[in-house]
Design a protein around this motif. Structure first.
Motif, PDB file in Angstrom:
ATOM      1  N   ALA A   1     -18.222   2.202   8.549  1.00  0.00           N
ATOM      2  CA  ALA A   1     -17.862   2.470   7.523  1.00  0.00           C
ATOM      3  C   ALA A   1     -16.613   1.659   7.138  1.00  0.00           C
ATOM      4  O   ALA A   1     -15.754   1.353   5.795  1.00  0.00           O
ATOM      5  CB  ALA A   1     -16.970   3.433   7.193  1.00  0.00           C
ATOM      6  N   SER A   2     -16.372   0.788   8.582  1.00  0.00           N
ATOM      7  CA  SER A   2     -15.280   0.235   8.290  1.00  0.00           C
ATOM      8  C   SER A   2     -14.753  -1.821   8.051  1.00  0.00           C
ATOM      9  O   SER A   2     -14.272  -2.317   8.265  1.00  0.00           O
ATOM     10  CB  SER A   2     -14.216   0.137   9.613  1.00  0.00           C
TER      11      SER A   2
ATOM     12  N   PHE B   1      -8.791  -8.917   0.357  1.00  0.00           N
ATOM     13  CA  PHE B   1      -9.918  -8.927   1.017  1.00  0.00           C
ATOM     14  C   PHE B   1     -10.842 -10.052  -0.216  1.00  0.00           C
ATOM     15  O   PHE B   1     -11.552 -11.347  -0.053  1.00  0.00           O
ATOM     16  CB  PHE B   1     -10.735  -8.831   1.939  1.00  0.00           C
ATOM     17  N   GLY B   2     -11.023  -9.828  -1.226  1.00  0.00           N
ATOM     18  CA  GLY B   2     -11.795 -10.295  -2.262  1.00  0.00           C
ATOM     19  C   GLY B   2     -11.128 -11.421  -2.818  1.00  0.00           C
ATOM     20  O   GLY B   2     -12.076 -12.444  -2.572  1.00  0.00           O
ATOM     21  N   GLU B   3     -10.080 -11.628  -3.174  1.00  0.00           N
ATOM     22  CA  GLU B   3      -9.195 -12.938  -2.858  1.00  0.00           C
ATOM     23  C   GLU B   3      -9.733 -13.615  -1.934  1.00  0.00           C
ATOM     24  O   GLU B   3     -10.089 -15.076  -3.085  1.00  0.00           O
ATOM     25  CB  GLU B   3      -7.985 -12.590  -3.768  1.00  0.00           C
TER      26      GLU B   3
ATOM     27  N   PHE C   1      -2.413  -3.576   7.775  1.00  0.00           N
ATOM     28  CA  PHE C   1      -3.221  -2.649   8.180  1.00  0.00           C
ATOM     29  C   PHE C   1      -3.584  -2.011   8.439  1.00  0.00           C
ATOM     30  O   PHE C   1      -4.454  -0.940   7.833  1.00  0.00           O
ATOM     31  CB  PHE C   1      -4.265  -3.661   9.441  1.00  0.00           C
ATOM     32  N   ARG C   2      -2.193  -1.346   8.534  1.00  0.00           N
ATOM     33  CA  ARG C   2      -2.348   0.046   9.479  1.00  0.00           C
ATOM     34  C   ARG C   2      -2.109   0.817   8.178  1.00  0.00           C
ATOM     35  O   ARG C   2      -2.473   2.318   7.817  1.00  0.00           O
ATOM     36  CB  ARG C   2      -0.978   0.245  10.189  1.00  0.00           C
ATOM     37  N   LYS C   3      -1.457   0.477   7.421  1.00  0.00           N
ATOM     38  CA  LYS C   3      -1.094   1.204   6.047  1.00  0.00           C
ATOM     39  C   LYS C   3      -1.160   1.110   4.386  1.00  0.00           C
ATOM     40  O   LYS C   3      -1.449   1.785   4.185  1.00  0.00           O
ATOM     41  CB  LYS C   3       0.850   1.271   5.913  1.00  0.00           C
TER      42      LYS C   3
ATOM     43  N   PRO D   1      -7.762   1.337   1.318  1.00  0.00           N
ATOM     44  CA  PRO D   1      -8.859   0.817   1.728  1.00  0.00           C
ATOM     45  C   PRO D   1      -9.003  -0.092   0.289  1.00  0.00           C
ATOM     46  O   PRO D   1      -8.511  -1.209   0.258  1.00  0.00           O
ATOM     47  CB  PRO D   1      -9.580   2.093   1.521  1.00  0.00           C
ATOM     48  N   GLY D   2      -8.739   0.390  -1.056  1.00  0.00           N
ATOM     49  CA  GLY D   2      -8.071  -0.179  -2.724  1.00  0.00           C
ATOM     50  C   GLY D   2      -7.455  -1.926  -2.359  1.00  0.00           C
ATOM     51  O   GLY D   2      -7.620  -2.707  -2.637  1.00  0.00           O
TER      52      GLY D   2
END
Length: 336
Positions: free
Chosen positions: A105-106, A285-287, A273-275, A278-279
């Motif tokens: 899932a990650s 990461f898409g950019e 990363f912690r806070k 996901p969106g």
């Protein structure tokens, strides 16, 4: 399986060992087995081994915060990944090992691309995106100045800024690095030294820029480097420190803070990363993924080392004046 490991903190040459660890078990439901393809050696890795980073893992520990791996076995119920997919290894349980079982899932499949470039997608490019958007609201035609311009983050800042229409002033320590940084697409490259602000403003104006639109400085050096960048900024500008490559405390003149109303901030990627939901992470990461896939973002690579030569690789990564990143690959892998 082969892995790098340290049981006490210190210089990598003194504390890193190459060990044989038990192979991970077969992946269970919702899990996949991933084999290492490549993992870069970042300053954060060296600082962790030295015991000087913000994260101190329980010892013994396998280093490595990012990399790219290949899915080799898929557990029950996993449908969005297939064997052979490249996936990011982000803050996995130490990426400097041959294989690891992870929660599917990650993970998400990466677009086709250069494995070495994909391995460097997880830390420096998102750092660049967040440095450019979290502190000052930049619009096309604005300028940003950075030191350590020939670093991994520096290359990513140039690429992301260029894609957004933001122009960059890039400060390097040596004349020999000027052409390398220009080749990345930098607008202005200046060698560090006396009268930096005067030379920066002249170079901006020669390139058609307005020093009044230089409102953000990105500092990876600390020491006197922070003060030097601060004095290049327009009134009310912001310096963001995200590293301490000089090994020295930040040096400031209070007059810059008081009379020029300059702001000093700090940034560390780990809490994001912690806070971050996901969106938000998917957008970042898409950019950067698109920039890597199109070749707009390409970090220079100076060398690859097999995992069994991790001490030599760390020594190379710590060398001043490098022309690119140093990465670890599995023994027997063939990379240029």
């Amino acid at each position: 399986m082969l892995a790098a490991q340290f049981s006490r903190t210190g210089a990598p040459a003194d504390v890193l060992e190459v060990v044989q660890l038990p192979d991970p078990p077969a992946p269970g439901a919702g899990e996949v087995l991933v084999e290492l393809v490549a993992s870069p050696i970042n300053p954060s890795d060296l600082l962790t081994i030295a015991g000087s980073y913000g994260v101190k893992p329980p010892l013994p520990a396998v280093p490595g915060y990012e990399g790219v791996g290949a899915v080799t076995v898929i557990g029950e119920g996993v449908t969005h990944l297939k064997v052979g997919d490249r996936v990011l290894l982000l803050t996995a349980p130490g990426t400097w090992r041959e294989r690891v079982v992870l929660k599917a899932a990650s993970l998400f499949p990466l677009p086709p691309g250069d494995d070495l470039q994909l391995a460097m997608l997880g830390a420096n490019p998102p750092t660049a995106v967040l440095l450019l958007e979290k502190f000052v609201s930049l619009t096309p035609g604005d300028w940003v100045i950075q030191n350590a311009a020939n670093s991994g983050v520096g290359a990513a800042v140039v690429a992301v800024a260029r894609a957004r229409g933001v122009r960059t002033v890039n400060v390097v320590r040596r004349e020999s690095a000027v052409e390398d940084v220009r080749a990345l697409g930098a607008d202005v490259v200046v060698v560090d030294g006396p009268d930096l602000a005067t030379r920066v403003h002249a170079a901006m104006q020669a390139a058609g820029g307005d020093p009044a639109r230089l409102r953000l400085a990105l500092d990876a050096v600390a020491g006197r480097g922070t003060r030097a960048l601060m004095r290049c900024l327009a009134h009310g500008g912001t310096v963001v420190n995200y590293g301490g490559l000089s090994g020295e405390p930040i040096a400031l003149d209070p007059r810059d803070l008081i009379f020029h109303e300059t702001t000093l901030r700090g940034f560390w990627l780990v809490p994001w990363f912690r806070k971050a939901p996901p969106g938000e992470q998917a957008l970042v990461f898409g950019e950067v993924g698109r920039l890597v896939a199109t070749g707009a973002l390409r970090t220079p690579v100076e060398a690859t080392y097999p995992l069994s030569q991790v001490r030599a690789a760390c020594a190379h990564a710590a060398r001043e004046g490098r022309g690119g990143k140093v990465l670890l690959v599995p023994d027997g892998a063939s990379h240029p």
